[in-house]
Design a protein around this motif. Structure first.
Motif, PDB file in Angstrom:
ATOM      1  N   GLY A  38       8.607  13.880  12.230  1.00  0.00           N
ATOM      2  CA  GLY A  38       9.566  14.862  11.316  1.00  0.00           C
ATOM      3  C   GLY A  38       9.460  15.220  10.138  1.00  0.00           C
ATOM      4  N   LEU A  39       9.814  13.987   9.831  1.00  0.00           N
ATOM      5  CA  LEU A  39      10.306  14.152   7.861  1.00  0.00           C
ATOM      6  C   LEU A  39       9.139  13.870   7.552  1.00  0.00           C
ATOM      7  N   ILE A  40       7.966  13.315   7.834  1.00  0.00           N
ATOM      8  CA  ILE A  40       6.652  13.417   7.401  1.00  0.00           C
ATOM      9  C   ILE A  40       5.990  14.491   7.383  1.00  0.00           C
ATOM     10  N   GLY A  41       6.296  15.393   8.135  1.00  0.00           N
ATOM     11  CA  GLY A  41       5.881  16.595   8.116  1.00  0.00           C
ATOM     12  C   GLY A  41       6.702  17.597   7.287  1.00  0.00           C
ATOM     13  N   CYS A  42       7.919  17.820   6.799  1.00  0.00           N
ATOM     14  CA  CYS A  42       9.200  17.875   5.264  1.00  0.00           C
ATOM     15  C   CYS A  42       8.023  17.495   4.381  1.00  0.00           C
ATOM     16  N   LEU A  43       7.921  16.500   4.248  1.00  0.00           N
ATOM     17  CA  LEU A  43       7.524  15.343   2.671  1.00  0.00           C
ATOM     18  C   LEU A  43       6.431  16.600   2.299  1.00  0.00           C
ATOM     19  N   GLU A  44       5.593  16.563   3.548  1.00  0.00           N
ATOM     20  CA  GLU A  44       3.747  17.149   3.956  1.00  0.00           C
ATOM     21  C   GLU A  44       3.897  18.635   2.764  1.00  0.00           C
TER      22      GLU A  44
END
Length: 211
Positions: A38-44
């Motif tokens: 989820g953190l990666i998704g938010c970063l993207e």
């Protein structure tokens, strides 16, 4: 569009609050394994500089407190962070957060040394290509302008050789490449220095014990 963006930012901030609470309560590796995608998704997905800065800060905190949870996702996380750093539109404060993050993740760069070497090799190729393309574009842009002007009652031909200035976007892109390249190198180098210092101290300690 504005409403959708607001909803997205609100959701991202809720996720930041959730992850911050997890860090505060010292959750185990399993919980962070669930959160990091989820953190990666938010970063993207984010386009808000303040949200992006907070997300980068969370990457650093997870690295400091639960590096084993981040390790399997490091390549994906680093990929997104590098993409933001190479974006010439990225704000200065975000670039500073990224710089600090790259340096802090030194041990993970070492753990994924093949990935780090591949990134640096690609950077070298991309920088060389960028310089070559810009030089070729400058040559193509060179023009000879013919201007007629009156001197002493006669039309004379004056030639003006004009060369367009370099493409500033390409210059900025090259600067971002160079900075990102150097920060990753420093992260690798500083970790090697720490390891060498510890190894030397251990050797001295072993030697003294043997006396």
């Amino acid at each position: 569009l504005g409403v959708c963006r607001t909803m997205r930012v609100d959701a991202q901030r809720e996720f930041i609050d959730l992850l911050t609470e997890d860090l505060r309560h010292g959750q185990d590796v399993f919980v962070f394994h669930q959160r990091i995608p989820g953190l990666i998704g938010c970063l993207e997905d984010t386009s808000d500089p303040s949200v992006l800065t907070e997300l980068i800060g969370l990457v650093v905190k997870i690295n400091d407190r639960c590096v084993d949870a981040l390790k399997p996702y490091f390549v994906d996380v680093a990929d997104v962070l590098i993409g933001w750093f190479l974006d010439v539109e990225t704000k200065h404060e975000v670039l500073e957060s990224l710089r600090a993050c790259f340096l802090r993740l030194g041990p993970l760069w070492i753990t994924h040394l093949d990935f780090a070497a591949d990134v640096l090799t690609k950077f070298q190729a991309d920088m060389a290509s960028l310089i070559k393309d810009d030089l070729q574009a400058s040559k193509r842009d060179e023009v000879i302008k013919h201007r007629r002007w009156n001197a002493g009652g006669k039309d004379c031909l004056r030639l003006e050789h004009m060369c367009k200035p370099p493409n500033m976007k390409s210059v900025h892109q090259l600067i971002h490449f160079v900075k990102c390249f150097s920060y990753i190198q420093v992260a690798l180098g500083s970790y090697f220095s720490v390891c060498a210092t510890k190894l030397f101290a251990s050797m001295i300690d072993t030697f003294l014990q043997s006396l």
